[in-house]
Structure formats: C-alpha cells, structure tokens
Design a protein around this motif. Structure first.
Motif, mmCIF file in Angstrom:
data_model
loop_
_atom_site.group_PDB
_atom_site.id
_atom_site.type_symbol
_atom_site.label_atom_id
_atom_site.label_comp_id
_atom_site.label_asym_id
_atom_site.label_seq_id
_atom_site.Cartn_x
_atom_site.Cartn_y
_atom_site.Cartn_z
ATOM 1 N N PHE A 358 0.860 -1.184 0.000
ATOM 2 C CA PHE A 358 0.000 0.000 0.000
ATOM 3 C C PHE A 358 0.894 1.230 0.000
ATOM 4 O O PHE A 358 2.045 1.185 0.442
ATOM 5 C CB PHE A 358 -0.959 -0.003 1.201
ATOM 6 C CG PHE A 358 -0.306 0.342 2.509
ATOM 7 C CD1 PHE A 358 -0.267 1.652 2.974
ATOM 8 C CD2 PHE A 358 0.251 -0.649 3.309
ATOM 9 C CE1 PHE A 358 0.326 1.956 4.188
ATOM 10 C CE2 PHE A 358 0.839 -0.351 4.526
ATOM 11 C CZ PHE A 358 0.875 0.964 4.964
ATOM 12 N N LEU A 359 0.377 2.331 -0.554
ATOM 13 C CA LEU A 359 1.168 3.554 -0.613
ATOM 14 C C LEU A 359 0.318 4.740 -0.176
ATOM 15 O O LEU A 359 -0.912 4.745 -0.314
ATOM 16 C CB LEU A 359 1.753 3.768 -2.006
ATOM 17 C CG LEU A 359 0.799 3.909 -3.203
ATOM 18 C CD1 LEU A 359 0.363 5.349 -3.379
ATOM 19 C CD2 LEU A 359 1.489 3.448 -4.490
ATOM 20 N N VAL A 360 1.002 5.736 0.343
ATOM 21 C CA VAL A 360 0.367 6.975 0.774
ATOM 22 C C VAL A 360 1.054 8.111 0.030
ATOM 23 O O VAL A 360 2.264 8.303 0.180
ATOM 24 C CB VAL A 360 0.487 7.174 2.300
ATOM 25 C CG1 VAL A 360 -0.165 8.492 2.700
ATOM 26 C CG2 VAL A 360 -0.143 6.007 3.048
ATOM 27 N N ARG A 361 0.285 8.846 -0.751
ATOM 28 C CA ARG A 361 0.826 9.930 -1.567
ATOM 29 C C ARG A 361 0.183 11.250 -1.130
ATOM 30 O O ARG A 361 -1.023 11.300 -0.887
ATOM 31 C CB ARG A 361 0.541 9.646 -3.035
ATOM 32 C CG ARG A 361 1.031 10.695 -4.012
ATOM 33 C CD ARG A 361 0.533 10.379 -5.416
ATOM 34 N NE ARG A 361 1.104 9.135 -5.899
ATOM 35 C CZ ARG A 361 2.277 9.050 -6.522
ATOM 36 N NH1 ARG A 361 2.979 10.183 -6.726
ATOM 37 N NH2 ARG A 361 2.725 7.901 -6.946
ATOM 38 N N ASN A 362 0.994 12.290 -1.037
ATOM 39 C CA ASN A 362 0.429 13.578 -0.606
ATOM 40 C C ASN A 362 1.141 14.746 -1.300
ATOM 41 O O ASN A 362 2.307 14.651 -1.689
ATOM 42 C CB ASN A 362 0.548 13.734 0.913
ATOM 43 C CG ASN A 362 1.979 13.878 1.378
ATOM 44 O OD1 ASN A 362 2.680 12.879 1.514
ATOM 45 N ND2 ASN A 362 2.433 15.097 1.611
ATOM 46 N N SER A 363 0.406 15.807 -1.435
ATOM 47 C CA SER A 363 0.996 17.052 -1.922
ATOM 48 C C SER A 363 1.777 17.679 -0.771
ATOM 49 O O SER A 363 1.629 17.286 0.386
ATOM 50 C CB SER A 363 -0.100 18.000 -2.412
ATOM 51 O OG SER A 363 -1.083 18.182 -1.396
ATOM 52 N N GLY A 364 2.634 18.620 -1.100
ATOM 53 C CA GLY A 364 3.436 19.250 -0.054
ATOM 54 C C GLY A 364 4.408 20.240 -0.656
ATOM 55 O O GLY A 364 4.172 20.787 -1.735
ATOM 56 N N LYS A 365 5.500 20.461 0.044
ATOM 57 C CA LYS A 365 6.503 21.386 -0.438
ATOM 58 C C LYS A 365 7.083 20.888 -1.761
ATOM 59 O O LYS A 365 7.225 19.694 -1.979
ATOM 60 C CB LYS A 365 7.616 21.559 0.590
ATOM 61 C CG LYS A 365 7.139 22.185 1.901
ATOM 62 C CD LYS A 365 8.298 22.317 2.872
ATOM 63 C CE LYS A 365 7.842 22.927 4.197
ATOM 64 N NZ LYS A 365 8.949 23.047 5.172
ATOM 65 N N GLY A 366 7.430 21.830 -2.614
ATOM 66 C CA GLY A 366 7.879 21.481 -3.955
ATOM 67 C C GLY A 366 9.317 21.014 -4.038
ATOM 68 O O GLY A 366 10.055 21.444 -4.921
ATOM 69 N N LYS A 367 9.761 20.158 -3.147
ATOM 70 C CA LYS A 367 11.110 19.593 -3.215
ATOM 71 C C LYS A 367 11.118 18.234 -2.516
ATOM 72 O O LYS A 367 10.307 17.967 -1.621
ATOM 73 C CB LYS A 367 12.136 20.519 -2.567
ATOM 74 C CG LYS A 367 11.957 20.712 -1.074
ATOM 75 C CD LYS A 367 13.095 21.532 -0.499
ATOM 76 C CE LYS A 367 12.950 21.676 1.025
ATOM 77 N NZ LYS A 367 14.072 22.434 1.617
ATOM 78 N N ALA A 368 12.031 17.381 -2.979
ATOM 79 C CA ALA A 368 12.133 16.041 -2.398
ATOM 80 C C ALA A 368 12.805 16.094 -1.034
ATOM 81 O O ALA A 368 13.609 16.977 -0.753
ATOM 82 C CB ALA A 368 12.928 15.131 -3.343
ATOM 83 N N LEU A 369 12.458 15.111 -0.190
ATOM 84 C CA LEU A 369 13.085 15.001 1.125
ATOM 85 C C LEU A 369 14.405 14.234 1.005
ATOM 86 O O LEU A 369 14.649 13.554 0.010
ATOM 87 C CB LEU A 369 12.141 14.274 2.087
ATOM 88 C CG LEU A 369 10.740 14.895 2.253
ATOM 89 C CD1 LEU A 369 9.896 14.035 3.172
ATOM 90 C CD2 LEU A 369 10.834 16.321 2.777
#
Length: 424
Positions: A358-369
């Motif tokens: 299963f995966l959880v996808r979300n919008s957020g800040k425009g840069k990778a962690l």
C-alpha cells in the motif's frame, strides 16, 4: 558459498594439483624404465653378436636389416675410436608389416682382429609403445577415479564433520531471545565445537539478562514517567482554570503545558520504538489492512478537515498480512498523520491499497526530502514543536521487524510505499 563447499573446493584443487604432478612423474619414470629395459636388451644383443664374430665369419656379411636385426660395416680406426655407444628411436619398414614400425636402435663399434667395425642393432618397440599407450590411459583413468573418489569420500567425511555445526546454525536461526527455549547444544566431541557451544551459550545468557533488564526498564519507565507527567499536566490545567491567575502567568503556564504534552508524546513514542526494536509484540494474526485504513481515515478526519486536506482511498485488492494488529494500525496512522501534517493548505492525500503493498501519496513542499535521513530519529522537516520527529522512525522500525520494505519517492508529490510478502 557454504563453508563445507569451500573446504571441498580447496581440498579438490589441492588433490587435483598433487595427483597431476604425481601422475606426470609416474608416467615419466615408467617410460624411462621401459627404455632402460629395451636398452639393456640391446646391450646384451650387441655382446652376443660380437662374441659370435669370433666363431662365425659369415656374420660380417650382414650389411642390411633384411636378414636380421643388426648390420655390420667396416670403419676406420679413427672413426671407431671416436665412437661411443648411443641409442636412437626411429622407424623401419618390416617385411611382415605393411607400415613402418617404431624401433629403438643401438649403434656401437668394436675391433675384430686388426679391423674395426660399426655394429647397429635394433629392437622393435611396437609392444612397448602399446604398453606405454595402455599405461598412459590407465594412469588417466586411475587419475580420474582417484580424484573423484577422494572428492566424494571427503565430501561425505566433511559433511559428517560439519553436521554438528549446521545443526547448531539451524537452532540459532529458530532461536528467540524472548522465548524460554533451551540453550543450543552440539552433539560432538570435537574440541572446537565444544568451545563454540560454551562461548555461544555464555553470550546467549548475557543477552537474555540484558534483554530482561531492558524490558523491565521499558516497562518501569512507561509507568514511572507517564504518571508524574499526567499529574503535572492535570495541575497545570487546574491552574489555567483559576480566574485569579495573572494573564502573563496564564501564557507561561500554557507554554509549560504544551511542553509537558509534547514530552508525554515523545515519551510514548520512544517507549513504543524501544518495544518494537526489542520485539515485544508477539500477538500476530491476520490483519485486514483495508479495514484499518478506513478506521484510520475516519479517526483523522477532523484533523484533516482542520488543515483543509482531502483524503482519498483507492482499493484495488484486499490486503492481508500476519502481524500485530496494534502495530499495523500505528503503521498506517503514522503515515497518514505525516501526510496530513506536512501537507499544504487545500492539499490532498491519496491512499492506494494493492495486493501486496500500500502507498500513501500527498501534496506538499515542492522539493524532495533527504532519502538518506528521512527515517532517522528526530529528523524533522519542520520547526513545529508539536512534531516529535519519531513518526517515520517508528514506521521504519515496524517494517524492519516484519521484513517489509518502506520506500520514499518524489515525483511532484511525496510518496511512501510499504511492500509486503510476495510484493518484493
């Protein structure tokens, strides 16, 4: 490669080299012995012919090999005195054979009365060559049989020798430090195995004591820390309810209360993380992740609405996994809470359930962690004090406990995927 196979490999290579050298030396020695035997026969034959010349003058008429196995030619004294006996291998045509045959030839010189003669005698080496050929193939077969036999015998012997070791290894694979199972034993009189058993059992006993002490500490810390923190929180809340409290003191008390609440959450998270790493969750059963996702979404609905975040769930299959239900709920809840907390105003969270992941996808800040630090303890992408920085560390610890794989990726949106079972 297994230790047993490595032992057999090195032993086989050593045997191969030793037998190869031995076979070559044996073949050369046997060949030399055969040639020595032929040469001795030629020497005897030469002496017999020379002795016959004293009684039979007709022998000096033997000028070619058509009538016998020798020839005699008169030579000068100078040639005779400078000649030494020598042997040569050559081919001669035999009357009773259609082809040239290999022969070994001795050339010598002798004196008869006042004249000097060259004597050449030969002996057919057809049988000797056949013998050498048979000897060569016999050595090859002996070599192959010997090498294969030694390897098979050593394989059986080494398997018996290492059997106690592999039995101990299997016991260790099934051994659990949190279970009161008997200490592993080695059924062998080999000194090294006995020493291994003693060292291993000593290590296990020490590890059990350490585990027991750590478990007690975790349980005691859970009780001893939570109780005073709860009392402090209660008293601070009662102080805030008093109307006589000065406004500045109200603000200070409120900040202290927030710190106490954060400390309480941090304490609970650290204790949970410690229990997970100590494998203190053993109540495994078949967990239906679809239901847990629905429950977590429902529990976090108010939190998502407060942050104006929309949650969507997509189910393409029923996902079942054998694990502790409370940890499964924490796994899902932490990923969802993290996706809501680190979202943007009006953002979205999408949960997708597959057969083995299963995966959880979300919008957020425009840069990778930072993928190398994202699952570290106290790693936070925000300065908000309400976050403990342990949510993803707990997720990672749960996945590691059950052999799951959790991966982070960024394609314009932040995505956390947990792969289980056959999904790897």
């Amino acid at each position: 490669m297994k230790l047993l196979n490595q032992s057999i490999k090195y032993l086989s290579v050593s045997i191969f080299l030793i037998v190869t050298v031995w076979s070559a030396i044996f073949y050369v020695n046997m060949l030399d012995e055969i040639h020595d035997s032929i040469d001795d026969g030629l020497d005897n034959y030469k002496l017999l012919i020379i002795k016959r010349t004293e009684d039979d003058e007709q022998i000096f008429e033997q000028k070619d090999f058509e009538e016998g196995n020798f020839t005699i030619h008169e030579i000068s004294e100078e040639e005779a005195l400078g000649m030494r006996d020598y042997f040569t291998d050559t081919l001669l045509y035999m009357e009773n054979e259609d082809d040239l045959e290999p022969v070994r030839m001795l050339t010598s010189a002798f004196k008869h009365k006042d004249s000097y003669y060259q004597l050449t005698v030969f002996n057919s080496t057809v049988e000797e060559d056949d013998l050498i050929e048979d000897l060569f193939y016999s050595i090859i077969w002996l070599y192959l049989i010997l090498v294969v036999s030694i390897i098979l015998i050593n394989n059986v012997v080494l398997q018996r020798l290492w059997k106690p070791f592999y039995a101990l290894l299997n016991d260790l694979k099934s051994f659990r430090i949190d279970k009161e199972s008997p200490l592993p034993k080695i059924n062998s009189d080999t000194k090294e195995f006995k020493e291994l058993e003693e060292a291993l059992n000593s290590l296990i006993i020490h590890a059990r004591e350490t585990y027991s002490n750590q478990k007690k500490f975790t349980e005691n810390a859970s009780h001893e820390l939570q109780t005073p923190l709860a009392i402090i929180s209660t008293k601070l809340e009662l102080m805030l309810e008093k109307e006589s409290l000065h406004p500045e003191n109200v603000e200070n008390v409120g900040q202290i209360l927030q710190t106490i609440q954060r400390l309480t959450r941090l304490n609970k998270s650290l204790l949970l993380l410690t229990k997970i790493e100590n494998k203190q969750f053993a109540d495994n059963k078949s967990v239906h992740f679809n239901q847990l996702v629905n429950q977590s979404v429902e529990d976090l609905e108010d939190f998502a609405s407060f942050r104006n975040v929309e949650i969507a769930v997509q189910k393409t299959a029923d996902l079942y996994q054998n694990m502790d239900e409370s940890l499964a709920s924490i796994l899902i809840s932490n990923l969802l809470r993290n996706s809501i907390f680190h979202n943007v105003e009006g953002g979205k969270v999408q949960v997708k359930i597959k057969e083995n992941s299963f995966l959880v996808r979300n919008s957020g800040k425009g840069k990778a962690l930072d993928n190398s630090k994202i699952f570290d303890r106290f790693q936070k992408e925000t300065t908000n004090n309400s976050s403990t920085g342990l949510g993803l560390a707990i997720v990672h610890a749960i996945c590691r406990l059950y052999g799951f794989e959790v991966k982070y990726s960024y394609d314009g949106e932040h995505c956390f995927e947990v792969k289980m079972g056959k999904g790897f």
